[in-house]
Design an enzyme around this catalytic site. Structure first.
Site, PDB file in Angstrom:
ATOM      1  N   TRP A 157       3.529 -22.660  -1.481  1.00 34.03           N
ATOM      2  CA  TRP A 157       2.396 -23.364  -2.081  1.00 34.03           C
ATOM      3  C   TRP A 157       1.241 -23.591  -1.124  1.00 34.03           C
ATOM      4  CZ3 TRP A 157       1.637 -27.516   0.929  1.00 34.03           C
ATOM      5  CH2 TRP A 157       2.744 -28.050   1.615  1.00 34.03           C
ATOM      6  N   ASN A 158       1.470 -23.489   0.192  1.00 31.89           N
ATOM      7  CA  ASN A 158       0.453 -23.975   1.131  1.00 31.89           C
ATOM      8  C   ASN A 158      -0.725 -23.021   1.335  1.00 31.89           C
ATOM      9  OD1 ASN A 158       2.308 -22.297   2.419  1.00 31.89           O
ATOM     10  ND2 ASN A 158       2.137 -23.336   4.384  1.00 31.89           N
ATOM     11  N   PRO A 182       5.230 -16.973  -7.988  1.00 30.85           N
ATOM     12  CA  PRO A 182       4.385 -17.902  -7.228  1.00 30.85           C
ATOM     13  C   PRO A 182       5.045 -19.274  -7.125  1.00 30.85           C
ATOM     14  CG  PRO A 182       3.181 -16.860  -9.055  1.00 30.85           C
ATOM     15  CD  PRO A 182       4.646 -16.629  -9.286  1.00 30.85           C
ATOM     16  N   GLU A 257       9.537 -14.763   6.279  1.00 30.36           N
ATOM     17  CA  GLU A 257       8.677 -15.592   7.130  1.00 30.36           C
ATOM     18  C   GLU A 257       9.070 -17.025   6.826  1.00 30.36           C
ATOM     19  OE1 GLU A 257       6.245 -18.171   8.199  1.00 30.36           O
ATOM     20  OE2 GLU A 257       4.845 -17.319   6.737  1.00 30.36           O
ATOM     21  N   LEU A 258       9.797 -17.633   7.769  1.00 28.37           N
ATOM     22  CA  LEU A 258      10.486 -18.895   7.482  1.00 28.37           C
ATOM     23  C   LEU A 258       9.867 -20.059   8.257  1.00 28.37           C
ATOM     24  CD1 LEU A 258      14.082 -17.340   7.462  1.00 28.37           C
ATOM     25  CD2 LEU A 258      12.478 -17.616   5.555  1.00 28.37           C
ATOM     26  N   CYS A 291       3.110 -23.346   8.456  1.00 27.25           N
ATOM     27  CA  CYS A 291       4.251 -23.023   9.317  1.00 27.25           C
ATOM     28  C   CYS A 291       3.806 -22.734  10.739  1.00 27.25           C
ATOM     29  CB  CYS A 291       5.025 -21.843   8.748  1.00 27.25           C
ATOM     30  SG  CYS A 291       3.992 -20.411   8.399  1.00 27.25           S
ATOM     31  N   GLU A 388      10.215 -29.953  11.320  1.00 29.34           N
ATOM     32  CA  GLU A 388       8.858 -29.517  11.017  1.00 29.34           C
ATOM     33  C   GLU A 388       8.143 -30.643  10.268  1.00 29.34           C
ATOM     34  OE1 GLU A 388       6.821 -25.356   9.483  1.00 29.34           O
ATOM     35  OE2 GLU A 388       8.808 -25.903   8.749  1.00 29.34           O
ATOM     36  N   SER A 448      -3.889 -16.549  13.105  1.00 30.36           N
ATOM     37  CA  SER A 448      -3.700 -15.705  11.928  1.00 30.36           C
ATOM     38  C   SER A 448      -4.839 -14.707  11.797  1.00 30.36           C
ATOM     39  CB  SER A 448      -3.619 -16.573  10.663  1.00 30.36           C
ATOM     40  OG  SER A 448      -2.522 -17.451  10.731  1.00 30.36           O
ATOM     41  N   GLU A 465       4.399  -9.228   8.865  1.00 27.48           N
ATOM     42  CA  GLU A 465       3.411  -9.004   7.815  1.00 27.48           C
ATOM     43  C   GLU A 465       2.047  -8.837   8.459  1.00 27.48           C
ATOM     44  OE1 GLU A 465       5.052 -11.238   3.902  1.00 27.48           O
ATOM     45  OE2 GLU A 465       4.225 -12.569   5.435  1.00 27.48           O
TER      46      GLU A 465
END
Length: 485
Positions: A157-158, A182, A257-258, A291, A388, A448, A465
């Site tokens: 969602w972020n 989604p 991607e965790l 993240c 986190e 990023s 990715e």
């Protein structure tokens, strides 16, 4: 800004085989504005039967789509990029309404997310192979790279636009069909993304979208279908492990991607102006709900107090409010559960002896707001040193030696991103090599980039990715032996 007219004219159903339609039984999910706690609209709540139909369509479409010319796939992505840029204002407004981030950040995400379509439109026509002779000279070795097949895409969602484009872009470029789930908290942005692809000319059946209140209800049928050959997931490590277990049953290609727990290391020779500016970006981008967000600040003892003072001054002065309001710098957290988690982590640290330089509390009123917070003297046994945060909180811990800083930074099962500030390039490169992270910001708080590989070490995931390697995750290597005759 009134976003409701944009939402009212949207498609909010499932998208299967090129058609928008209701979920089985007409069930829906409410989408909530986290700044007000009020319902924005409802979207289709897909069932297991809806999911099964979607994966069957993806399987049936794979052969024809996989044979399309790379240039055709590239042109669709390029047109989709241009459409997203044209619609950036509307998409950003919807994103802010359903997720909470300030409007300026949402516009930035549209630009960033659209770039994945432009990047992979260029990569689509550069899928290469190889042609060599065997060592003994008897055989010609021809190597090609083919689409992996129908893909399962699950996004968080972020970053509801960018996480979609980062997965859909390479899948389209490689010639793969898709089923897409989604996030239930922010489905509207994803549906606007789908509309852009449809308008760009993506053929029916290539992308099939099922929104649902239950990820398991939709994703499990896809994983067990025997049709899907690839799953790409961004989200928590716990859920990622579950998907890996499911993927193992059919030996499915995976990329994950965790979670993250990014360290932010400030050496005594750092430029503090740069370090504080970088900390603001690495910590407060997306309200800290990323993240890659700086989660644990390790600052050399000789500059720790000054760094903390400057950071607290900057964070304490930020304007908190509805992301759609002009001048807002910090929006609400995405839901009440997220707000409560941040509050619990801060309260635990303070209860064990941490000091609050600014913030440290929920903000009264409607919506899910938490004050930007800086903590010092954070005890080693505090939960905030381990978990986190996913919120606007910066816990600062001093260190005395480089070895101690690296040990503290690597003291986690995660290894997604890290940040390092030092004006000595030799020292900086040595410490960067020792950090167990897949991505490192060296004297920068922003890492990023669509042209760079995104991914982590350890329990932060598998695969990458973006960048030149991003399309590899959606391709299989095929070798053909040709006798010299």
């Amino acid at each position: 800004m009134d976003v409701q007219p944009i939402i009212d004219r949207m498609n909010t159903g499932l998208f299967i085989n090129g058609q928008w339609r209701d979920a089985e039984g007409g069930k829906t999910i409410d989408v909530i504005n986290p700044a007000t706690g009020k319902v924005l609209t409802s979207v289709a709540d897909g069932s297991a039967a809806d999911a099964e139909e979607a994966i069957e369509v993806a399987g049936e479409t794979q052969d024809s789509w996989g044979r399309t010319a790379p240039r055709e796939r590239a042109e669709i992505l390029r047109r989709a990029y241009e459409i997203l840029i044209e619609r950036a204002d509307d998409i950003a407004a919807v994103m802010t309404a359903e997720m909470g981030k300030p409007l300026a950040e949402s516009k930035g995400e549209v630009t960033y997310g659209a770039e994945f379509f432009r990047w992979f439109s260029e990569e689509a026509v550069r899928i290469d192979g190889d042609f060599t002779k065997s060592p003994d000279g008897s055989t010609r070795i021809m190597v090609s790279r083919e689409p992996v097949g129908p893909c399962v895409l699950v996004t968080p969602w972020n970053f509801p636009l960018a996480m979609g484009t980062r997965k859909i872009g390479p899948a389209i470029a490689a010639g793969c069909t898709m089923v897409f789930k989604p996030a239930k908290l922010t489905p509207l942005t994803s549906l606007l993304l789908v509309e852009a692809l449809v308008d760009a000319g993506l053929p029916a059946g290539v992308l099939n979208v099922v929104t649902s209140n239950s990820a398991g209800r939709v994703v499990t049928p896809w994983m067990e279908s025997g049709i899907a050959r690839k799953v790409t997931f961004t989200g928590s490590t716990e859920v990622g492990i579950g998907l890996l277990e499911q993927a193992a049953k059919t030996v499915m290609n995976t990329s994950m991607e965790l979670g993250g727990n990014a360290p932010f290391v400030v050496c005594e020779d750092a430029d503090l102006d740069k370090a504080v500016e970088g900390a603001m970006v690495a910590k407060m981008r997306n309200i800290g709900e990323a993240c890659t967000a700086a989660n644990r600040f390790f600052v050399h003892r000789s500059v720790s107090d000054e760094f903390a003072r400057r950071l607290a001054e900057r964070m304490g002065a930020m304007k908190v409010g509805n992301g759609l309001d002009e001048g807002t710098e910090v929006g609400p957290l995405v839901e009440e559960k997220a707000l409560n988690k941040v509050a619990e982590l801060v309260d635990d640290a303070v209860g064990k002896g941490a000091k609050v330089l600014t913030g440290g509390k929920k903000i009264d009123g409607e919506g899910y707001f938490y004050a930007p917070t800086v903590l010092t003297d954070v005890p080693e046994d505090s939960d905030i040193r381990i978990e986190e945060i996913f919120g606007p909180v910066a816990p600062i811990t001093p260190f005395d030696t480089d070895e101690e800083a690296i040990a503290l930074a690597n003291e986690t099962e995660y290894g997604l991103a890290g940040y390092l500030y030092s004006e000595n390039i030799g020292r900086a490169m040595r410490l960067a090599e020792e950090l167990e992270c897949g991505m490192i910001g060296l004297n920068t708080g922003l890492i990023s980039n669509p042209g760079a590989p995104f991914g982590g070490y350890k329990q932060s995931g598998l695969g990458r990715e973006g960048g030149r390697v991003g399309i590899d995750e959606f391709l299989e290597v095929k070798y053909v032996a040709l006798p010299r005759g």
